[in-house]
Scaffold this active site. Structure first.
Site, short mmCIF file in Angstrom:
data_model
loop_
_atom_site.label_atom_id
_atom_site.label_comp_id
_atom_site.label_asym_id
_atom_site.label_seq_id
_atom_site.Cartn_x
_atom_site.Cartn_y
_atom_site.Cartn_z
N HIS A 50 0.81 -1.22 0.00
CA HIS A 50 0.00 0.00 0.00
C HIS A 50 0.85 1.27 0.00
O HIS A 50 0.40 2.30 -0.51
CB HIS A 50 -0.95 0.00 1.20
CG HIS A 50 -2.16 -0.85 0.99
ND1 HIS A 50 -3.43 -0.45 1.36
CD2 HIS A 50 -2.31 -2.07 0.45
CE1 HIS A 50 -4.30 -1.40 1.06
NE2 HIS A 50 -3.64 -2.39 0.50
N TRP A 190 -7.91 -16.40 2.61
CA TRP A 190 -7.99 -16.95 1.26
C TRP A 190 -7.55 -18.42 1.22
O TRP A 190 -8.09 -19.19 0.45
CB TRP A 190 -7.10 -16.15 0.31
CG TRP A 190 -7.54 -14.77 0.00
CD1 TRP A 190 -8.36 -14.36 -1.04
CD2 TRP A 190 -7.19 -13.57 0.71
NE1 TRP A 190 -8.52 -13.00 -1.01
CE2 TRP A 190 -7.82 -12.48 0.05
CE3 TRP A 190 -6.41 -13.31 1.83
CZ2 TRP A 190 -7.68 -11.16 0.48
CZ3 TRP A 190 -6.28 -12.00 2.27
CH2 TRP A 190 -6.91 -10.95 1.60
#
EC number: 1.11.1.-
Length: 331
Positions: A50, A190
């Protein structure tokens, strides 16, 4: 939550430029029994991602220089919710090695964590500088919105200069970590082992049946599957599923699901490229850009922009409940 502060307890400052010593301190901090899945590794990767993913190639603004998340305008972006934890984890490393800039520390922490969790050894160069105030931050809205589809993914990544293959490779970072409703509005992990870098993310995208699921607290749609072997629930985001429904993206999902080595090589190159976005170097590798100008391209507003930034008590927490960094913050 107690933070394992091993580097600080070992006492001695390193010599300026001793990045191996910094990496050792980062590795010492990865084990965090009270944090997500017992590891700070995934959130350090997200911090590196990020802090670099704000780049716009048209205006040459944003990128990994500056460490803008120390200031509320960037650190308080809802897209960065939970990354206060990563910065808190790394603060003992900064105290032990005060000569390293935050922007170098955050990116080095990402590549160090990836390798420590079984991923490829990613090329990394130092020399980034830190902003002295919040006047040169990139605008919000440049990071991906996980609730969107293939068009949005390309909109975000093409702006940074990535192609379809690199987009899918970078998406493989979802082999690590998990989502928290309090941060993103999504919930779950995930893959089965979210602290081990692998290509399981791609294999699961193709092998599992993913059904729609709405998160009650946020109203956001994600996809769910119960692993037949472990009986644990796994999740995928709309942007993940978009990689399988788009014909160009899908062929790389299939490639990486079949060949872990190819995925590792492609991820290694794409992540190294990501960390160099916005960095200008001379022939000797020295950084020559002095700052990133404020302004430039704005991507479409994200749904998460309407979500208030997470607040809470000082320090890291399991759900990202740290206060955002204000404009004079030093973390």
């Amino acid at each position: 939550m107690g933070i394992v502060d091993q580097p600080q307890s070992k006492g001695q400052e390193s010599t300026p430029g001793d990045f191996a010593a910094v990496q050792k301190s980062i590795i010492d901090l990865l084990n965090q029994p009270d944090y997500d899945d017992g590891s700070a590794g995934p959130v350090l990767v997200r911090l590196a991602w990020h802090s670099s993913g704000t780049y716009d190639k048209v205006t040459d603004t944003g990128g990994s220089n500056g460490a803008g998340m120390r200031y509320e305008a960037e650190g308080g972006d809802p897209a960065n919710a939970g990354l206060q934890n990563a910065r808190v984890f790394l603060e003992p490393v900064k105290r032990l090695h005060p000569w390293i800039t935050y922007s170098d520390l955050w990116t080095l922490a990402g590549v160090t964590a990836i390798h420590a969790m079984g991923g490829p050894e990613i090329d990394w160069l130092p020399g980034r500088t830190d902003f002295v105030d919040d006047s040169k931050l990139p605008p919000r809205g440049r990071l991906p919105d996980a609730a969107q589809g293939a068009e949005h993914i390309r909109h975000i990544f093409y702006r940074m200069g990535f192609n379809d293959r690199e987009i899918v490779a970078l998406s493989g970072a979802h082999n690590l970590g998990r989502c928290h409703t309090a941060n993103s509005g999504f919930e779950g992990k995930w893959v089965n082992n979210p602290t081990r870098f692998s290509n399981q993310y791609f294999r699961l995208l193709l092998s599992e049946t993913w059904t729609e699921k709405t998160i009650p607290e946020s109203g956001l749609l994600q996809f769910s599957s119960v692993d037949q072997d472990t009986e644990e629930e796994l999740m995928m985001l709309p942007t993940d599923i978009a990689l399988t429904t788009d014909s160009e993206f899908s062929k790389y999902v299939q490639l990486y699901a079949k060949d872990k080595d190819v995925f590792f090589q492609d991820f290694k190159k794409a992540f190294a490229k990501l960390l160099e976005l916005g960095i200008a170097r001379n022939s000797e590798g020295k950084v020559i850009n002095t700052d990133n100008q404020k302004g430039g391209y704005r991507s479409a507003p994200k749904k998460s922009d309407s979500t208030p930034a997470t607040s809470g008590q000082p320090g890291a927490s399991k759900t990202g409940g740290c206060p955002v960094m204000h404009h004079k913050a030093k973390l």
